[in-house]
Write a protein that holds these residues in place. Structure first.
Motif, PDB file in Angstrom:
ATOM      1  N   LYS A  53       0.740  -1.153   0.052  1.00 39.68           N
ATOM      2  CA  LYS A  53      -0.082  -0.094  -0.093  1.00 39.68           C
ATOM      3  C   LYS A  53       0.774   1.456  -0.107  1.00 39.68           C
ATOM      4  CE  LYS A  53      -3.503   0.669   2.448  1.00 39.68           C
ATOM      5  NZ  LYS A  53      -4.901   1.364   2.079  1.00 39.68           N
ATOM      6  N   ARG A  55       1.951   2.296   2.974  1.00 37.85           N
ATOM      7  CA  ARG A  55       1.206   2.812   3.959  1.00 37.85           C
ATOM      8  C   ARG A  55       2.197   3.255   5.185  1.00 37.85           C
ATOM      9  NH1 ARG A  55      -4.407   1.879   5.921  1.00 37.85           N
ATOM     10  NH2 ARG A  55      -4.529   1.863   8.422  1.00 37.85           N
ATOM     11  N   SER A 140      -7.794  -0.891   3.976  1.00 41.57           N
ATOM     12  CA  SER A 140      -8.288  -0.859   2.524  1.00 41.57           C
ATOM     13  C   SER A 140      -7.348  -1.396   1.355  1.00 41.57           C
ATOM     14  CB  SER A 140      -9.036   0.535   2.335  1.00 41.57           C
ATOM     15  OG  SER A 140      -7.861   1.534   2.439  1.00 41.57           O
ATOM     16  N   ASN A 142      -6.179  -0.165  -1.382  1.00 39.37           N
ATOM     17  CA  ASN A 142      -5.941   0.652  -2.258  1.00 39.37           C
ATOM     18  C   ASN A 142      -4.293   1.210  -1.853  1.00 39.37           C
ATOM     19  OD1 ASN A 142      -7.047   1.752   0.146  1.00 39.37           O
ATOM     20  ND2 ASN A 142      -6.495   3.714  -0.769  1.00 39.37           N
ATOM     21  N   SER A 148     -10.483   4.784  -1.628  1.00 38.26           N
ATOM     22  CA  SER A 148     -10.614   3.339  -1.305  1.00 38.26           C
ATOM     23  C   SER A 148     -11.507   2.583  -2.341  1.00 38.26           C
ATOM     24  CB  SER A 148     -11.492   3.132   0.137  1.00 38.26           C
ATOM     25  OG  SER A 148     -10.701   3.735   0.766  1.00 38.26           O
ATOM     26  N   GLU A 177     -15.568   3.124   4.675  1.00 37.24           N
ATOM     27  CA  GLU A 177     -14.960   2.275   5.540  1.00 37.24           C
ATOM     28  C   GLU A 177     -15.924   2.194   6.876  1.00 37.24           C
ATOM     29  OE1 GLU A 177     -13.629   4.714   4.096  1.00 37.24           O
ATOM     30  OE2 GLU A 177     -11.822   4.114   3.136  1.00 37.24           O
ATOM     31  N   HIS A 228      -5.625  11.389   2.257  1.00 36.36           N
ATOM     32  CA  HIS A 228      -6.476  10.355   1.983  1.00 36.36           C
ATOM     33  C   HIS A 228      -7.656  10.402   0.870  1.00 36.36           C
ATOM     34  CE1 HIS A 228      -6.311   8.065   6.007  1.00 36.36           C
ATOM     35  NE2 HIS A 228      -7.021   7.263   5.241  1.00 36.36           N
TER      36      HIS A 228
HETATM   37 MG    MG Z   1      -7.630   3.072   4.064  1.00 39.45          MG
END
Ligand code: MG
Ligand code: AMP
Length: 326
Positions: A53, A55, A140, A142, A148, A177, A228
């Motif tokens: 991701k 992330r 998620s 993505n 998402s 979400e 986001h």
């Molecule tokens: Mg997310």
């Protein structure tokens, strides 16, 4: 890496089970958005989620369980409020934050002493969770900071070549979400709004529930610090519904598009519908952003929904445009 995209059946679930047991990451549908799952007890596998991701590692993941009993093996203290939420709202699009068991790895919770737990209601998510037999931590599916994914095709856009398997299920019915409810403190806090509203939770708990801003911003959920839901095209938000302003935006920007409820559909060919209410707004928002970015250079989201059911969609909308209001 080759990414297989497979319909959900006995064979693909067996393969998903094998990948998860081998410490790999598998994308799967839920009623909220598609998730990117790994065995929550396998640190190496969990780290692969963050890599796929892009992330930030201090943004914690939600642990998904197939049954309520599993909550007791993940949380160290299942409070009375948590039992009420489990009885009345689970399975469903709600996540509880509780004090964690020491067996839950640091990387799942971003170093916090709490853990987020959810039991999805989608039968396809339940089939996946039951087949693999582990609690599955999943954000998620993505790329971080992108809208998402609410269809398998959205997952493929972001994850092709990065994970071995995408389970090809239905489009996500809810579309945003889960509501994240922190039950690890003295008062219940909604860390992220979703389709399950504050009023619904208050009715279940029989007491007041708060948003962190009303108390202390430092209590905000870790995830909300980050960019986001942003589409590739520059995105703006209009909240006053001033028709002239909206028309000016569309005419002064070549390749401009509009995301809004259906009453604005006749303003442009590049129109991406939020339907007409909070439910359809939630269902459509991420697909609208992903469809729009493919054909627009600039995008305007016109916000025209009222009531607390729409709070969760508004939360996504305001982030997707990075707070740029016209
Ligand atoms: Mg997310
Ligand atoms: P996502 O996976 O994108 O749905 O994000 C999950 C979100 O749940 C995170 O960004 C956090 O905001 C929230 N979350 C997960 N675990 C915790 C936790 N232990 N405490 C507070 N919030 C959490």
């Amino acid at each position: 890496m080759d990414t297989q995209v497979l319909n959900i059946d006995k064979q693909s679930l067996d393969l998903a089970k094998k990948y998860i047991a081998d410490g790999q990451v598998v994308a799967f549908p839920t009623e909220t958005v598609y998730g990117l799952g790994a065995n929550a007890f396998d640190e190496v596998a969990v780290k692969k989620i963050f890599v796929a991701k892009g992330r930030p590692s201090d943004n914690p993941l939600i642990v998904h369980v197939a049954d309520k009993q599993a909550v007791y093996s993940i949380a160290s203290h299942v409070t009375d409020d948590a039992v009420k939420v489990m009885d009345k709202l689970m399975p469903g699009p709600i996540t509880m934050v509780l004090k964690k068991q020491s067996t839950i790895p640091h990387c799942v919770t971003g170093g916090l002493d709490t853990v987020a737990i959810r039991m999805p209601s989608s039968s396809q998510a339940q089939a996946f969770l039951s087949a693999v037999g582990y609690p599955i931590c999943a954000p998620s599916a993505n790329t971080s900071s992108r809208p998402s994914p609410t269809s398998w095709a959205h997952v493929a856009e972001d994850m092709d070549g990065k994970i071995p398997l995408i389970l090809k299920g239905d489009d996500c019915q809810v579309g945003i979400e889960s509501t994240v409810l922190d039950l690890s403190r003295d008062v219940p806090l909604i860390l992220r709004p979703g389709i399950v509203t504050k009023s619904e939770i208050e009715a279940v708990l029989g007491k007041e529930v708060y948003f962190p801003d009303a108390i202390d911003k430092s209590m905000n959920s870790p995830g909300i610090r980050y960019k986001h839901y942003a589409p590739c095209c520059e995105t703006f938000l209009n909240v006053d519904g001033d028709l002239q302003k909206i028309k000016d935006f569309l005419s002064s920007n070549e390749n401009a598009g509009l995301v809004a409820v259906d009453k604005y559909a006749n303003l442009t060919q590049k129109f991406f519908s939020l339907g007409q209410d909070a439910q359809s707004g939630a269902h459509n928002i991420f697909a609208a952003l992903r469809d729009a970015e493919k054909v627009c250079d600039k995008l305007l989201i016109v916000w025209d929904l009222v009531g607390e059911e729409a709070d969760g969609v508004f939360n996504r909308v305001i982030k997707s445009c990075g707070g740029k209001i016209i």
